[in-house]
Motif scaffolding. Structure first.
Motif, PDB file in Angstrom:
ATOM      1  N   PHE A 215       0.794  -1.225   0.000  1.00 56.08           N
ATOM      2  CA  PHE A 215       0.000   0.000   0.000  1.00 56.08           C
ATOM      3  C   PHE A 215       0.831   1.282   0.000  1.00 56.08           C
ATOM      4  CE2 PHE A 215      -3.088  -3.085   1.758  1.00 56.08           C
ATOM      5  CZ  PHE A 215      -4.076  -2.930   0.802  1.00 56.08           C
ATOM      6  N   LEU A 216       2.091   1.210   0.438  1.00 51.15           N
ATOM      7  CA  LEU A 216       2.917   2.413   0.475  1.00 51.15           C
ATOM      8  C   LEU A 216       3.938   2.461  -0.655  1.00 51.15           C
ATOM      9  CD1 LEU A 216       1.599   2.481   3.314  1.00 51.15           C
ATOM     10  CD2 LEU A 216       3.753   3.393   4.192  1.00 51.15           C
ATOM     11  N   LYS A 217       4.270   1.278  -1.211  1.00 47.09           N
ATOM     12  CA  LYS A 217       5.224   1.235  -2.323  1.00 47.09           C
ATOM     13  C   LYS A 217       4.592   0.757  -3.620  1.00 47.09           C
ATOM     14  CE  LYS A 217       9.558   0.509   0.219  1.00 47.09           C
ATOM     15  NZ  LYS A 217      10.769  -0.350   0.306  1.00 47.09           N
ATOM     16  N   GLY A 218       3.364   0.247  -3.537  1.00 47.09           N
ATOM     17  CA  GLY A 218       2.712  -0.235  -4.746  1.00 47.09           C
ATOM     18  C   GLY A 218       3.251  -1.554  -5.258  1.00 47.09           C
ATOM     19  N   ILE A 219       3.871  -2.357  -4.404  1.00 46.17           N
ATOM     20  CA  ILE A 219       4.463  -3.628  -4.816  1.00 46.17           C
ATOM     21  C   ILE A 219       3.377  -4.698  -4.910  1.00 46.17           C
ATOM     22  CG2 ILE A 219       6.036  -5.482  -4.117  1.00 46.17           C
ATOM     23  CD1 ILE A 219       7.810  -3.361  -2.854  1.00 46.17           C
ATOM     24  N   ASP A 220       3.384  -5.411  -6.001  1.00 44.56           N
ATOM     25  CA  ASP A 220       2.437  -6.509  -6.218  1.00 44.56           C
ATOM     26  C   ASP A 220       3.009  -7.762  -5.560  1.00 44.56           C
ATOM     27  OD1 ASP A 220       0.441  -8.161  -7.038  1.00 44.56           O
ATOM     28  OD2 ASP A 220       1.043  -8.217  -9.151  1.00 44.56           O
ATOM     29  N   ASN A 221       2.622  -8.030  -4.326  1.00 39.57           N
ATOM     30  CA  ASN A 221       3.154  -9.170  -3.589  1.00 39.57           C
ATOM     31  C   ASN A 221       2.023 -10.140  -3.242  1.00 39.57           C
ATOM     32  OD1 ASN A 221       1.850  -7.807  -1.448  1.00 39.57           O
ATOM     33  ND2 ASN A 221       3.743  -6.797  -0.800  1.00 39.57           N
ATOM     34  N   ASP A 222       2.233 -10.982  -2.259  1.00 39.88           N
ATOM     35  CA  ASP A 222       1.238 -12.022  -1.965  1.00 39.88           C
ATOM     36  C   ASP A 222       0.137 -11.556  -1.016  1.00 39.88           C
ATOM     37  OD1 ASP A 222       2.544 -11.900   0.454  1.00 39.88           O
ATOM     38  OD2 ASP A 222       3.036 -14.032   0.563  1.00 39.88           O
ATOM     39  N   LEU A 223      -0.014 -10.260  -0.806  1.00 40.94           N
ATOM     40  CA  LEU A 223      -1.055  -9.772   0.096  1.00 40.94           C
ATOM     41  C   LEU A 223      -2.439 -10.240  -0.340  1.00 40.94           C
ATOM     42  CD1 LEU A 223      -1.622  -7.906   2.579  1.00 40.94           C
ATOM     43  CD2 LEU A 223      -2.094  -6.102   0.927  1.00 40.94           C
ATOM     44  N   ASP A 224      -2.662 -10.324  -1.640  1.00 44.39           N
ATOM     45  CA  ASP A 224      -3.982 -10.729  -2.127  1.00 44.39           C
ATOM     46  C   ASP A 224      -4.344 -12.158  -1.732  1.00 44.39           C
ATOM     47  OD1 ASP A 224      -4.407  -8.271  -3.246  1.00 44.39           O
ATOM     48  OD2 ASP A 224      -3.738  -8.854  -5.261  1.00 44.39           O
ATOM     49  N   SER A 225      -3.351 -12.938  -1.336  1.00 38.94           N
ATOM     50  CA  SER A 225      -3.626 -14.321  -0.930  1.00 38.94           C
ATOM     51  C   SER A 225      -3.923 -14.438   0.562  1.00 38.94           C
ATOM     52  CB  SER A 225      -2.430 -15.220  -1.277  1.00 38.94           C
ATOM     53  OG  SER A 225      -1.305 -14.909  -0.461  1.00 38.94           O
ATOM     54  N   TRP A 226      -3.795 -13.346   1.296  1.00 38.93           N
ATOM     55  CA  TRP A 226      -4.072 -13.409   2.737  1.00 38.93           C
ATOM     56  C   TRP A 226      -5.551 -13.687   2.984  1.00 38.93           C
ATOM     57  CZ3 TRP A 226      -1.400  -8.957   5.937  1.00 38.93           C
ATOM     58  CH2 TRP A 226      -0.018  -9.059   5.808  1.00 38.93           C
ATOM     59  N   PRO A 227      -5.849 -14.533   3.955  1.00 35.79           N
ATOM     60  CA  PRO A 227      -7.252 -14.688   4.360  1.00 35.79           C
ATOM     61  C   PRO A 227      -7.692 -13.449   5.129  1.00 35.79           C
ATOM     62  CG  PRO A 227      -5.843 -15.871   5.874  1.00 35.79           C
ATOM     63  CD  PRO A 227      -4.938 -15.360   4.779  1.00 35.79           C
ATOM     64  N   PRO A 228      -8.980 -13.151   5.160  1.00 33.09           N
ATOM     65  CA  PRO A 228      -9.433 -11.992   5.947  1.00 33.09           C
ATOM     66  C   PRO A 228      -9.054 -12.091   7.427  1.00 33.09           C
ATOM     67  CG  PRO A 228     -11.181 -12.759   4.506  1.00 33.09           C
ATOM     68  CD  PRO A 228     -10.098 -13.793   4.440  1.00 33.09           C
ATOM     69  N   VAL A 229      -9.086 -13.320   7.968  1.00 34.93           N
ATOM     70  CA  VAL A 229      -8.837 -13.527   9.396  1.00 34.93           C
ATOM     71  C   VAL A 229      -7.991 -14.778   9.572  1.00 34.93           C
ATOM     72  CG1 VAL A 229      -9.906 -13.976  11.644  1.00 34.93           C
ATOM     73  CG2 VAL A 229     -11.043 -12.445  10.022  1.00 34.93           C
ATOM     74  N   ARG A 230      -7.049 -14.696  10.482  1.00 39.02           N
ATOM     75  CA  ARG A 230      -6.314 -15.887  10.913  1.00 39.02           C
ATOM     76  C   ARG A 230      -6.407 -15.996  12.420  1.00 39.02           C
ATOM     77  NH1 ARG A 230      -1.077 -17.599   7.560  1.00 39.02           N
ATOM     78  NH2 ARG A 230      -1.292 -19.155   9.188  1.00 39.02           N
ATOM     79  N   VAL A 231      -6.641 -17.209  12.893  1.00 38.47           N
ATOM     80  CA  VAL A 231      -6.912 -17.417  14.311  1.00 38.47           C
ATOM     81  C   VAL A 231      -6.020 -18.525  14.854  1.00 38.47           C
ATOM     82  CG1 VAL A 231      -8.643 -18.074  16.034  1.00 38.47           C
ATOM     83  CG2 VAL A 231      -9.310 -16.652  14.074  1.00 38.47           C
ATOM     84  N   GLU A 232      -5.351 -18.235  15.959  1.00 38.94           N
ATOM     85  CA  GLU A 232      -4.644 -19.257  16.719  1.00 38.94           C
ATOM     86  C   GLU A 232      -5.565 -19.736  17.839  1.00 38.94           C
ATOM     87  OE1 GLU A 232      -0.565 -19.993  19.313  1.00 38.94           O
ATOM     88  OE2 GLU A 232      -1.145 -17.944  18.795  1.00 38.94           O
ATOM     89  N   TYR A 233      -5.889 -21.014  17.823  1.00 34.54           N
ATOM     90  CA  TYR A 233      -6.732 -21.617  18.853  1.00 34.54           C
ATOM     91  C   TYR A 233      -5.813 -22.112  19.973  1.00 34.54           C
ATOM     92  CZ  TYR A 233     -10.529 -21.377  15.470  1.00 34.54           C
ATOM     93  OH  TYR A 233     -11.483 -20.934  14.586  1.00 34.54           O
ATOM     94  N   ARG A 234      -5.802 -21.401  21.086  1.00 34.40           N
ATOM     95  CA  ARG A 234      -4.810 -21.638  22.127  1.00 34.40           C
ATOM     96  C   ARG A 234      -4.998 -23.008  22.790  1.00 34.40           C
ATOM     97  NH1 ARG A 234      -5.238 -16.728  26.106  1.00 34.40           N
ATOM     98  NH2 ARG A 234      -7.455 -17.024  25.672  1.00 34.40           N
ATOM     99  N   ASP A 235      -3.928 -23.780  22.789  1.00 25.44           N
ATOM    100  CA  ASP A 235      -3.881 -25.034  23.516  1.00 25.44           C
ATOM    101  C   ASP A 235      -3.013 -24.831  24.752  1.00 25.44           C
ATOM    102  OD1 ASP A 235      -3.735 -27.578  24.475  1.00 25.44           O
ATOM    103  OD2 ASP A 235      -2.995 -28.490  22.629  1.00 25.44           O
ATOM    104  N   ARG A 236      -1.713 -24.717  24.556  1.00 28.77           N
ATOM    105  CA  ARG A 236      -0.783 -24.300  25.594  1.00 28.77           C
ATOM    106  C   ARG A 236      -0.120 -23.003  25.113  1.00 28.77           C
ATOM    107  NH1 ARG A 236      -3.357 -28.242  26.969  1.00 28.77           N
ATOM    108  NH2 ARG A 236      -2.639 -29.956  28.286  1.00 28.77           N
ATOM    109  N   THR A 237       0.793 -22.463  25.893  1.00 31.52           N
ATOM    110  CA  THR A 237       1.483 -21.239  25.493  1.00 31.52           C
ATOM    111  C   THR A 237       2.206 -21.444  24.169  1.00 31.52           C
ATOM    112  OG1 THR A 237       1.756 -20.492  27.766  1.00 31.52           O
ATOM    113  CG2 THR A 237       3.260 -19.586  26.129  1.00 31.52           C
ATOM    114  N   GLU A 238       1.897 -20.597  23.206  1.00 30.97           N
ATOM    115  CA  GLU A 238       2.482 -20.629  21.866  1.00 30.97           C
ATOM    116  C   GLU A 238       2.282 -21.980  21.187  1.00 30.97           C
ATOM    117  OE1 GLU A 238       6.257 -18.896  21.243  1.00 30.97           O
ATOM    118  OE2 GLU A 238       5.811 -17.111  22.423  1.00 30.97           O
ATOM    119  N   THR A 239       1.217 -22.644  21.524  1.00 28.99           N
ATOM    120  CA  THR A 239       0.903 -23.942  20.932  1.00 28.99           C
ATOM    121  C   THR A 239      -0.586 -24.004  20.644  1.00 28.99           C
ATOM    122  OG1 THR A 239       2.664 -25.011  22.202  1.00 28.99           O
ATOM    123  CG2 THR A 239       0.983 -26.440  21.279  1.00 28.99           C
ATOM    124  N   GLY A 240      -0.919 -24.503  19.467  1.00 26.86           N
ATOM    125  CA  GLY A 240      -2.317 -24.666  19.092  1.00 26.86           C
ATOM    126  C   GLY A 240      -2.493 -24.483  17.606  1.00 26.86           C
TER     127      GLY A 240
END
Length: 575
Positions: free
Chosen positions: A310-335
């Motif tokens: 958005f600031l440099k106009g570079i055509d990168n993989d941003l268009d492949s990002w999902p709208p939301v990503r969620v970490e489902y917590r199991d233990r600390t930094e795990t899930g």
């Protein structure tokens, strides 16, 4: 025109030197290809001068700009007590500003970084008015200044954590023409409900550290937050004047939310994402410590992908990002970490579980017999390091199959406090493993061993806002105080802040209800505490029959594409 939302509630600021300010020292130098300009004067539209530091590639012109805008001091790094438990890896370069982008990284990748001290903070002129319309207006002017400098390409982004996220909400809503994208990480969006009055109960520990040790330093005056609390204990026009106009945000936005910041940022970040008017917006929900995650190399690379686009106009993989990503917590930094189409995830079903005081269990249907449970929050502790929150009632729900939770939680309680005019109720959700051991999670950016979730309710504030409330998320109105009736229980609809969780078969969700903070950390810590309570008599909880107490959980019955793995795995990037 400068806007001051209140009159006469200002007090003398603390001298800058008492907060470690090194003095006003304009100067420029070059080191490792980075030009640094310190204490650059930027005039606001009313002539007031605020001061900024600028870091940019030496000899380069027409580069995009990142603005970090907050009151902690453009000279200040992380306070030692906070840095000690933050687990930031790799170690931050010398000179990294508190909760702000690392200049060395961004300059190396062709960006300028501007660190600004707001009006009235440190050496900047004027009187400080935190999170006011005035501060938003000044932020607008800073964006426009940065976007029109000879070394700027005219594209400005904003990034940062906590207060530096909240200023992004405020400034973006004013729609500066040169603002091209924002990256708010962990920011309150409803100051009254999320920071100052938890469920109507005044927060006293975190706010005391914030106002006493991190902000309020300057040459002139600053708003007297304590006096304003006394003058405006209800959600009145004063607080409405401070409300973020999130629907007015139109620039692309990349929101990042830690589930470990209940009592500060979790609810606000999710609300900001939900309400933001941007047609291009993304949300990353994780379970890590917020500063550790903000500076994690993989996440910084994601930030750069976003801003490069958005600031440099570079055509990168941003268009492949999902709208939301969620970490489902199991233990600390795990899930498991999964791609989702929305928050809460599209496959969530809000399932009711009914409290049974006779067994201490939560059941799939209402218990047939009435029962009571209770505790006495006025009882004096009999052991050192114990307090009234140790008096509690506990209800368990054991899962017989793998279960994921993601979204807001609500609790209906029927409770009374005979002879009392009011009662304060505190709620936590915890996870117990198959052996019955409590599982701890990151908390407040630098602590460990926190619960899954918090909720609070002052009974006199039980009236709900019908325009904001749903069955899944009750929202208190805070327009008036309603005393308890003389006899019988009343219904309390308690908002428990959103969670993510991953349960294995045989693991247990524990609901704890008490009349004071259930977990209390020593006073020196920057963590929530509530010292002024309205409890004067025992609390009695009624379940079953005509008093069905219900915990409504956001159970994921279907999920989108697994991003990392569908099982119990460690996700180092989290995004």
């Amino acid at each position: 025109m400068a806007i001051a939302p209140t009159q006469g509630l200002f007090t003398q600021s603390k001298p800058p030197q008492t907060g470690g300010y090194p003095g006003f020292r304009p100067g420029s130098w070059v080191e490792d290809g980075m030009r640094s300009d310190r204490d650059v004067a930027v005039p606001m539209r009313d002539g007031t001068v605020v001061y900024v530091d600028v870091c940019r590639p030496e000899g380069a012109s027409q580069v995009p700009v990142l603005l970090a805008y907050g009151p902690y001091g453009k000279h200040n790094g992380f306070p030692p007590i906070l840095a000690a438990g933050a687990d930031i890896e790799p170690p931050l370069p010398a000179g990294t500003r508190f909760e702000a982008p690392v200049a060395q990284y961004w300059v190396r990748h062709g960006y300028a970084v501007v660190y600004a001290d707001p009006r009235g903070c440190w050496w900047s002129e004027g009187d400080a008015s935190p999170l006011s319309l005035q501060e938003a207006e000044d932020g607008h002017d800073l964006v426009e200044w940065a976007g029109t400098q000879p070394w700027s390409n005219g594209k400005v982004g904003m990034s940062g954590v906590s207060y530096l996220a909240m200023t992004q909400y405020a400034v973006a809503a004013t729609r500066p023409p040169h603002l091209a994208a924002i990256n708010p990480c962990e920011g309150i969006s409803d100051t009254y409900r999320e920071s100052i009055f938890h469920g109507g109960i005044l927060e006293t520990q975190f706010s005391l550290h914030l106002t006493g040790e991190l902000i309020g330093f300057g040459r002139n005056k600053t708003e007297d937050a304590f006096s304003e609390l006394l003058a405006h204990p209800l959600l009145d026009d004063f607080w409405a004047s401070r409300a973020f106009q999130l629907e007015n945000i139109e620039v692309p936005a990349f929101f990042v939310c830690s589930m470990g910041n209940h009592g500060t940022h979790t609810r606000g970040t999710l609300e900001a994402y939900r309400r933001a008017g941007s047609s291009q917006k993304w949300l990353d929900v994780h379970g890590r410590k917020e500063w550790r995650y903000y500076y994690t190399p993989d996440n910084v690379e994601r930030q750069r992908t976003f801003f490069d686009h958005f600031l440099k106009g570079i055509d990168n993989d941003l268009d492949s990002w999902p709208p939301v990503r969620v970490e489902y917590r199991d233990r600390t930094e795990t899930g498991p970490v999964r791609d989702e189409t929305a928050w809460p995830p599209a496959g969530v079903h809000h399932s009711p579980f009914h409290l049974d005081a006779s067994t201490g269990q939560m059941l799939p249907s209402s218990p047939s017999r009435a029962a009571t449970a209770g505790y006495d929050p006025t009882k004096s502790p009999t052991e050192p390091n114990r307090h009234a929150g140790d008096q509690r009632s506990v209800f368990d729900l054991t899962f017989d199959e793998t279960t994921d939770l993601a979204g807001p939680v609500s609790l209906i309680l029927w409770a009374e406090s005979p002879g009392a005019a009011d009662m304060d109720v505190f709620v936590t959700l915890d996870k117990l493993d198959t052996a019955g051991n409590r599982v701890g999670y990151p908390l407040a950016a630098y602590l460990d061993d926190g619960p899954l979730a918090y909720g609070w309710m002052r009974a006199s504030r039980r009236e709900l806002d019908p325009a904001l409330s749903t069955a899944e998320r009750p929202v208190q109105a805070h327009r008036r105080d309603l005393p308890l009736p003389e006899h019988g229980p009343i219904r309390l609809d308690i908002e428990i802040w959103p969670i993510t969780a991953h349960f294995h078969p045989g693991e247990t969700l524990r609901l704890t209800i008490a009349g004071a903070d259930i977990y209390r950390w020593p006073a020196e810590h920057f963590v929530n505490g509530h010292d002024f309570l309205n409890n004067t008599a025992p609390h009695i909880l009624h379940t079953g029959a005509d008093h069905d107490c219900v915990l409504r959980l956001p159970v994921v019955t279907a999920s989108s594409t697994p991003a990392e793995d569908a099982g119990d795995v460690s996700s180092e990037s989290g995004a």
